[in-house]
Design an enzyme around this catalytic site. Sequence first.
Site, mmCIF file in Angstrom:
data_model
loop_
_atom_site.group_PDB
_atom_site.id
_atom_site.type_symbol
_atom_site.label_atom_id
_atom_site.label_comp_id
_atom_site.label_asym_id
_atom_site.label_seq_id
_atom_site.Cartn_x
_atom_site.Cartn_y
_atom_site.Cartn_z
ATOM 1 N N ASP A 118 0.834 -1.214 0.000
ATOM 2 C CA ASP A 118 0.000 0.000 0.000
ATOM 3 C C ASP A 118 0.863 1.256 0.000
ATOM 4 O OD1 ASP A 118 0.896 -0.337 2.603
ATOM 5 O OD2 ASP A 118 -1.087 -0.396 3.518
ATOM 6 N N HIS A 121 -7.568 -3.174 10.021
ATOM 7 C CA HIS A 121 -7.278 -3.130 8.578
ATOM 8 C C HIS A 121 -6.147 -4.076 8.191
ATOM 9 C CE1 HIS A 121 -4.275 0.535 8.935
ATOM 10 N NE2 HIS A 121 -3.654 -0.591 9.131
ATOM 11 N N GLU A 178 -9.656 -0.529 5.064
ATOM 12 C CA GLU A 178 -10.227 -0.085 6.324
ATOM 13 C C GLU A 178 -11.558 -0.801 6.608
ATOM 14 O OE1 GLU A 178 -8.119 1.527 7.964
ATOM 15 O OE2 GLU A 178 -7.946 3.640 7.436
ATOM 16 N N ASN A 201 -7.390 -0.806 13.886
ATOM 17 C CA ASN A 201 -8.827 -0.892 13.545
ATOM 18 C C ASN A 201 -9.148 -2.154 12.748
ATOM 19 O OD1 ASN A 201 -7.695 -0.301 11.085
ATOM 20 N ND2 ASN A 201 -8.863 1.570 10.709
#
Length: 240
Positions: free
Chosen positions: A67, A137, A142, A135
Amino acid sequence: MEIVILDSPKEVDEFVASQIVDLVKTKERPVVGFATGSTPVGAYNLMIEQYHLGKVDFSNLIAFNLDEYVGVKLDHPRSFATFMRTRLFDQINVKKENIYALDGSKQDLTQVCNEYEKLIENNQIDIQILGVGMNGHIGYNEPGSDLDGKTHVVDLQEKSITSSLNYGFTKIEEVPTKGITMGIGTIMKAKKLLMIAKGKDKKDIVKAMLEEPISSKIPSTIIRQHDNVIVILDKEAAGK
Ligand code: PGA
């Protein structure tokens, strides 16, 4: 799914590095997907060490970055491309032309995403290294992401933006608010996934990843559907 719980972060690093080194030693054209973040750095250091000891040759390695930030040039000091270059690629003999990264500074990001998908289709990833975000991810997929998604642009959520302060940004306003990432569908096409988590801060999200229903609410839960995944945890991350 195999879960490996090791006593120390160092042993986690050793486990991960040996998986990559074994692949590189045995495969003619090994393809590895690399993740940024603090979690895999120890394993990258051990790979560098093995290279300097003459124990492994990375000249045939094909590398994909997982990413990137949007709006940040590949050579920007905080880009994930720079992270991977300085923390690993510049210190081993991987060929520059065999390193693929998502360029989030390009005008036409749809094209960037489509081209990356094609490249990965033509170079199936043997091992994808993954960390899990606070979170849930994976990459920058996400919560709420399409569980079958391809490489795409995402709006970063607050926890991911805050976490970027660990990656060299000094002010929250400096952190990009968009990312570009392999999709979950892209990640799941890798032959093998290595999911790494270390430290007590990860114990809640690790428990959720392994025990909550598989859903886009916690994107990392999807890894349980992969038929060749190893989750490597130190004692603290496995605390729950
Ligand atoms: P970390 O990041 O390795 O810095 O904890 C993991 C992630 O956000 O994927």
